[in-house]
Design an enzyme around this catalytic site. Structure first.
Site, PDB file in Angstrom:
ATOM      1  N   LYS A 102       0.859  -1.183   0.000  1.00 16.88           N
ATOM      2  CA  LYS A 102       0.000   0.000   0.000  1.00 16.88           C
ATOM      3  C   LYS A 102       0.890   1.226   0.000  1.00 16.88           C
ATOM      4  O   LYS A 102       2.003   1.221   0.542  1.00 16.88           O
ATOM      5  CB  LYS A 102      -0.898   0.034   1.239  1.00 16.88           C
ATOM      6  CG  LYS A 102      -2.189   0.797   1.044  1.00 16.88           C
ATOM      7  CD  LYS A 102      -3.189  -0.006   0.224  1.00 16.88           C
ATOM      8  CE  LYS A 102      -4.563   0.654   0.217  1.00 16.88           C
ATOM      9  NZ  LYS A 102      -5.572  -0.176  -0.443  1.00 16.88           N
ATOM     10  N   GLY A 202     -24.906   3.138   2.490  1.00 15.26           N
ATOM     11  CA  GLY A 202     -23.944   3.674   1.535  1.00 15.26           C
ATOM     12  C   GLY A 202     -24.276   3.194   0.140  1.00 15.26           C
ATOM     13  O   GLY A 202     -24.044   2.029  -0.190  1.00 15.26           O
ATOM     14  N   VAL A 206     -20.262   1.571  -5.370  1.00 14.45           N
ATOM     15  CA  VAL A 206     -20.465   0.135  -5.189  1.00 14.45           C
ATOM     16  C   VAL A 206     -21.885  -0.164  -4.712  1.00 14.45           C
ATOM     17  O   VAL A 206     -22.554  -1.054  -5.227  1.00 14.45           O
ATOM     18  CB  VAL A 206     -19.433  -0.438  -4.199  1.00 14.45           C
ATOM     19  CG1 VAL A 206     -19.735  -1.907  -3.888  1.00 14.45           C
ATOM     20  CG2 VAL A 206     -18.020  -0.298  -4.760  1.00 14.45           C
ATOM     21  N   HIS A 208     -24.808   1.329  -4.960  1.00 11.62           N
ATOM     22  CA  HIS A 208     -25.971   1.416  -5.853  1.00 11.62           C
ATOM     23  C   HIS A 208     -25.998   0.271  -6.859  1.00 11.62           C
ATOM     24  O   HIS A 208     -27.071  -0.183  -7.277  1.00 11.62           O
ATOM     25  CB  HIS A 208     -26.040   2.784  -6.548  1.00 11.62           C
ATOM     26  CG  HIS A 208     -25.340   2.878  -7.865  1.00 11.62           C
ATOM     27  ND1 HIS A 208     -24.001   3.215  -7.971  1.00 11.62           N
ATOM     28  CD2 HIS A 208     -25.787   2.697  -9.133  1.00 11.62           C
ATOM     29  CE1 HIS A 208     -23.666   3.227  -9.252  1.00 11.62           C
ATOM     30  NE2 HIS A 208     -24.721   2.915  -9.980  1.00 11.62           N
TER      31      HIS A 208
END
Length: 379
Positions: A102, A202, A206, A208
């Site tokens: 990362k 949320g 992603v 929806h």
């Protein structure tokens, strides 16, 4: 010229505790950590490579100011270490030929992000010679990856015009849905979602798309989002979806069968878990468990928790496929395996008598240890 230096510290450095954790704690085990600086562009970045046992480390680049921290650089380093370790486990359970890494670029992307800075960052990644492959994360987007790729060929998450996969939310949501089918099958004996009530917290990129799949599957869907426009978009497409004013009301709904957190992390905590009425938690959000022990609290309450880093791995599967020349059908087929992996985790959890989050870690660690030819992966 870009300056790529090994991380160093002194006893008076605020990063001392983080570096102590890097070298001495069970949360450490990182192979390499570099600090990157390019003064002309204002670049300050951390790249953490946790493991390359399964292949080159793959993980996104986060662009964040860490303004809430007394020492932003120390906070960025801690974030990079934690996220890199998580990517090792995610990639292992996704069955990818990649370890975990990362990167964090320090600063407010709205203020300091420039083409020159991104190119300088790309040179930092290039200096690692392929040990780390980058992609999008919080604060970075497809168009940023297109720029970074100009100075570094180990870049994924690019636009289709540049040979990339574009937005990874499509396969992320698909993977969440596959994990949800496995969860339903384990809990109720059938993957059938018709008539089940699913609460999605949320409904952005992603969330929806997940709602679309749930409605098609015949589920009753409840939604919540801090952004009214996001809720309005979902309800315009699916008028039968019910909007719930708050997350607390969503998780406490007595009809709720499945809770799908798809926004912020830390949503499963000492306050929300006692409110939770769902039998299953399966969502796309990262780091859903607020602290160690929450996974046991969920298990004690009879809630089946699908580990988030398994559930949301469709995105990393999608970007990893770019390295072979992106093929959506091939990547989708790989993402479909999330259902099988989730099933394996639940079976292991039952056999070992542990929460699924613990079982997932054990399976990942076993795969990494086998690749290294050792008994323990990070001993």
């Amino acid at each position: 010229m870009t300056d790529v230096r090994p991380a160093v510290t002194t006893d008076s450095n605020p990063a001392a505790e983080v570096l102590d954790a890097l070298f001495h704690s069970d949360q450490g085990g990182h192979e390499q950590v570099v600090l990157c600086q390019d003064r002309p562009t204002g670049l300050r970045a951390v790249i953490a490579v946790h493991s390359t046992a399964l292949g080159p480390a793959l993980g996104g680049t986060r662009f964040h100011a860490y303004q809430e921290a007394d020492h932003p650089e120390s906070a960025a380093l801690a974030d990079a270490l934690r996220l890199a370790r998580g990517m090792t486990y995610k990639n292992a359970l996704a069955g990818l030929p990649h370890g975990g890494g990362k990167a964090v670029i320090i600063g407010d992307p709205e203020k300091i992000k420039t083409e020159e800075l991104l190119l300088a960052y790309g040179r930092c990644v290039a200096a690692l010679g392929g040990r780390y492959v980058t992609a999008c994360d919080v604060g970075t987007y497809v168009q940023d990856m297109d720029v970074i790729a100009r100075s570094n060929r180990w870049t994924t998450g690019r636009s289709p015009e540049q040979g990339g996969a574009g937005d990874s939310s499509v396969l992320t949501s698909y993977g969440v849905f596959q994990a949800m089918l496995a969860s339903a099958e384990h809990r109720w004996g059938s993957p059938e979602l018709t008539g089940r009530t699913v609460g999605v917290a949320g409904v952005g990129k992603v969330g929806h798309l997940l709602v679309d799949q749930l409605v098609e599957a015949g589920a009753r869907v409840l939604v919540n989002d801090v952004n009214p426009a996001a809720v309005a978009r979902v309800r315009a497409a699916h008028p039968e979806v019910t909007a719930v004013p708050s997350v607390d009301e969503l998780v406490a709904d007595p009809a709720l069968d499945i809770y799908a957190p798809c926004a912020l992390g830390g949503v499963l905590n000492d306050r929300t878990v006692p409110l939770l009425r769902a039998a299953i938690v399966c969502g796309a959000a990262n780091n859903q468990l607020d602290h160690p022990g929450v996974e046991k609290d969920l298990a004690d309450r009879g809630v089946l928790y699908a580990p988030d880093y398994v559930v949301n791995s469709g995105g990393v599967i999608q970007v990893a496929d770019e390295l072979s020349g992106f093929n959506f059908a091939r990547a989708k087929e790989k993402a479909a395996e999330i259902r099988l992996t989730t099933r394996e985790i639940f079976q292991r959890a039952d056999a070992d008598g542990v929460p699924p989050a613990v079982a997932a870690d054990r399976i990942a660690e076993q795969r990494i240890a086998q690749a290294r030819g050792v008994d323990r992966p990070f001993a």
